[in-house]
Design a protein around this motif. Sequence first.
Motif, PDB file in Angstrom:
ATOM      1  N   ASN A  71       0.815  -1.213   0.000  1.00 46.43           N
ATOM      2  CA  ASN A  71       0.000   0.000   0.000  1.00 46.43           C
ATOM      3  C   ASN A  71       0.856   1.274   0.000  1.00 46.43           C
ATOM      4  OD1 ASN A  71       0.977  -0.114   2.594  1.00 46.43           O
ATOM      5  ND2 ASN A  71      -1.016  -0.038   3.612  1.00 46.43           N
ATOM      6  N   TRP A  72       2.191   1.082  -0.044  1.00 43.79           N
ATOM      7  CA  TRP A  72       3.106   2.219  -0.143  1.00 43.79           C
ATOM      8  C   TRP A  72       4.247   1.862  -1.090  1.00 43.79           C
ATOM      9  CZ3 TRP A  72       3.656   7.187   1.895  1.00 43.79           C
ATOM     10  CH2 TRP A  72       2.658   7.590   2.799  1.00 43.79           C
ATOM     11  N   ASP A  73       4.695   2.830  -1.845  1.00 40.38           N
ATOM     12  CA  ASP A  73       5.941   2.686  -2.586  1.00 40.38           C
ATOM     13  C   ASP A  73       7.094   2.762  -1.580  1.00 40.38           C
ATOM     14  OD1 ASP A  73       7.605   2.938  -5.206  1.00 40.38           O
ATOM     15  OD2 ASP A  73       8.279   4.608  -3.918  1.00 40.38           O
ATOM     16  N   ARG A  74       8.046   1.858  -1.688  1.00 37.48           N
ATOM     17  CA  ARG A  74       9.118   1.773  -0.691  1.00 37.48           C
ATOM     18  C   ARG A  74       9.876   3.093  -0.547  1.00 37.48           C
ATOM     19  NH1 ARG A  74      12.148  -2.419   1.603  1.00 37.48           N
ATOM     20  NH2 ARG A  74      10.955  -3.943   0.372  1.00 37.48           N
ATOM     21  N   GLU A  75      10.344   3.648  -1.662  1.00 38.84           N
ATOM     22  CA  GLU A  75      11.137   4.877  -1.597  1.00 38.84           C
ATOM     23  C   GLU A  75      10.329   6.044  -1.045  1.00 38.84           C
ATOM     24  OE1 GLU A  75      14.317   5.115  -1.987  1.00 38.84           O
ATOM     25  OE2 GLU A  75      14.375   2.944  -2.346  1.00 38.84           O
ATOM     26  N   LEU A  76       9.070   6.135  -1.481  1.00 39.75           N
ATOM     27  CA  LEU A  76       8.224   7.218  -0.994  1.00 39.75           C
ATOM     28  C   LEU A  76       7.979   7.085   0.497  1.00 39.75           C
ATOM     29  CD1 LEU A  76       6.471   9.682  -1.495  1.00 39.75           C
ATOM     30  CD2 LEU A  76       4.589   8.149  -2.125  1.00 39.75           C
ATOM     31  N   ALA A  77       7.745   5.861   0.956  1.00 43.41           N
ATOM     32  CA  ALA A  77       7.495   5.635   2.381  1.00 43.41           C
ATOM     33  C   ALA A  77       8.727   5.991   3.212  1.00 43.41           C
ATOM     34  CB  ALA A  77       7.099   4.176   2.612  1.00 43.41           C
ATOM     35  N   LEU A  78       9.907   5.615   2.720  1.00 46.81           N
ATOM     36  CA  LEU A  78      11.132   5.941   3.443  1.00 46.81           C
ATOM     37  C   LEU A  78      11.359   7.450   3.497  1.00 46.81           C
ATOM     38  CD1 LEU A  78      13.525   3.156   2.100  1.00 46.81           C
ATOM     39  CD2 LEU A  78      12.704   3.422   4.444  1.00 46.81           C
ATOM     40  N   GLN A  79      11.127   8.131   2.381  1.00 42.87           N
ATOM     41  CA  GLN A  79      11.281   9.582   2.369  1.00 42.87           C
ATOM     42  C   GLN A  79      10.290  10.242   3.322  1.00 42.87           C
ATOM     43  OE1 GLN A  79      10.888  10.827  -1.707  1.00 42.87           O
ATOM     44  NE2 GLN A  79      12.631   9.606  -2.403  1.00 42.87           N
ATOM     45  N   THR A  80       9.058   9.747   3.337  1.00 45.15           N
ATOM     46  CA  THR A  80       8.034  10.287   4.236  1.00 45.15           C
ATOM     47  C   THR A  80       8.441  10.099   5.687  1.00 45.15           C
ATOM     48  OG1 THR A  80       6.314   9.769   2.616  1.00 45.15           O
ATOM     49  CG2 THR A  80       5.601  10.142   4.891  1.00 45.15           C
ATOM     50  N   ALA A  81       8.975   8.901   6.017  1.00 47.85           N
ATOM     51  CA  ALA A  81       9.395   8.613   7.385  1.00 47.85           C
ATOM     52  C   ALA A  81      10.534   9.525   7.816  1.00 47.85           C
ATOM     53  CB  ALA A  81       9.810   7.149   7.496  1.00 47.85           C
ATOM     54  N   VAL A  82      11.489   9.757   6.927  1.00 50.70           N
ATOM     55  CA  VAL A  82      12.630  10.610   7.253  1.00 50.70           C
ATOM     56  C   VAL A  82      12.177  12.047   7.497  1.00 50.70           C
ATOM     57  CG1 VAL A  82      14.746  11.634   6.323  1.00 50.70           C
ATOM     58  CG2 VAL A  82      14.323   9.178   6.066  1.00 50.70           C
ATOM     59  N   LEU A  83      11.284  12.547   6.652  1.00 54.49           N
ATOM     60  CA  LEU A  83      10.805  13.922   6.805  1.00 54.49           C
ATOM     61  C   LEU A  83      10.038  14.114   8.106  1.00 54.49           C
ATOM     62  CD1 LEU A  83       9.639  14.674   3.137  1.00 54.49           C
ATOM     63  CD2 LEU A  83      11.623  15.641   4.337  1.00 54.49           C
ATOM     64  N   GLY A  84       9.377  13.037   8.582  1.00 56.61           N
ATOM     65  CA  GLY A  84       8.579  13.161   9.802  1.00 56.61           C
ATOM     66  C   GLY A  84       9.288  12.711  11.063  1.00 56.61           C
ATOM     67  N   ALA A  85      10.573  12.373  10.947  1.00 53.48           N
ATOM     68  CA  ALA A  85      11.311  11.891  12.120  1.00 53.48           C
ATOM     69  C   ALA A  85      11.392  12.974  13.192  1.00 53.48           C
ATOM     70  CB  ALA A  85      12.711  11.462  11.703  1.00 53.48           C
ATOM     71  N   ASP A  86      11.286  12.554  14.438  1.00 50.36           N
ATOM     72  CA  ASP A  86      11.302  13.497  15.567  1.00 50.36           C
ATOM     73  C   ASP A  86      12.214  12.925  16.655  1.00 50.36           C
ATOM     74  OD1 ASP A  86      10.848  15.198  17.682  1.00 50.36           O
ATOM     75  OD2 ASP A  86       8.681  15.327  17.358  1.00 50.36           O
ATOM     76  N   GLU A  87      13.467  13.327  16.643  1.00 45.52           N
ATOM     77  CA  GLU A  87      14.438  12.834  17.621  1.00 45.52           C
ATOM     78  C   GLU A  87      14.067  13.259  19.034  1.00 45.52           C
ATOM     79  OE1 GLU A  87      17.668  10.763  19.076  1.00 45.52           O
ATOM     80  OE2 GLU A  87      16.789  10.751  17.060  1.00 45.52           O
ATOM     81  N   ALA A  88      13.480  14.439  19.166  1.00 49.62           N
ATOM     82  CA  ALA A  88      13.097  14.925  20.493  1.00 49.62           C
ATOM     83  C   ALA A  88      12.056  14.004  21.131  1.00 49.62           C
ATOM     84  CB  ALA A  88      12.553  16.351  20.392  1.00 49.62           C
TER      85      ALA A  88
END
Length: 367
Positions: A43-60
């Motif tokens: 239900n997700w393109d692999r590259e798109l999903a990875l890019q989405t995850a990176v953009l939404g990452a929250d280390e805090a």
Amino acid sequence: MRLTPYLTGLLSIALCLAAGAALALDASTEEAATAAQRLPVPNWDRELALQTAVLGADEARLQHWYGLARSGETAALFQSVADFSRATGVSAPVREQQLFLFVQGLADFSPELMPLEVLDYLATWPVQTWVAHEESVASAVPLFNIPAAVAGLRHAVEFQQAERRAAKLLATLADKDAERAADLWLEAYLAGSASEQKGFYSALDDATPGQLEQLGKMAREGMATQAGLVAVAGRAALAAQDREALQQILQTARGPGLAPILRNSVEILPALERAVLLLNAAETAPAENTALAIALLAPGLQQNQQVTESLFDLLADPALGASAGLALSHYTSATVRQRLLELAAGGDLAAKRARLALAAQPSGAGQ
């Protein structure tokens, strides 16, 4: 044509069976189709999903969760994780990457600080981000397999805790009642999960020869009724290169623990010791154990004439002939091949095994 009552009855039965088979086929086909529908699809393109995850990452956010875990505020941590997992407006890749990274980071924590309630919650996480398998675009795999990460973390924690406990118990074998201490060690080992047993086994790497000897002696005494003790008995026997102990294990052991011992013996024992072990097994060990010993030890003993002769003698054995023939099929000697060819011309059981051995040889063998 008129049918007799008997034939009429047979025809009725046949029609009923045919109808039942057709219904069963329809049902099985429908069940298979339903099962196929239940399988996850990408239900997700692999590259798109990875890019989405990176953009939404929250280390805090991750550091906040780790801080709650370190301070033992499990209830607050659980609430924060649960709130985030249900939050609207957060895409599935972002949500699952954060939870996945959190579980991975817990690997650096001591077992005492593990937030068990949170791990129980994440262990049943329903995967939401499915991407195509790298080798089959029609098959879906989780991009962030949170339940698998939890299982791996739990395995590591159980392993570490068991390894430490085993080391403490090993230290008590220096006490006066070493036999009782060894018995307690083995009881704890048997009572452990698979991960815990691996931790106990790993602790044996630091055991002294005396500790291994005591554990090995107790394990050999109990392995006839407790198959789980075979691994410990074998570990101790191999460490001491004690062929008599290994012979006892071959005669008594049951279960899958024997195969790793024999494989390790190839790396540890000299060829002559392995040959004696195999020859004695053929005389005294149960057929299933002897067959395993032939399969694992004989291929590395091609230069031992006694082993070769024993294998030829066993070709006519109803229980061990097939194992002997398979072992001989790996022999590269032209002499062995010639003997197999001569035997194969006969009509007895040994001839049949010889023909099977020849058929199993790789092309060019014995040339």
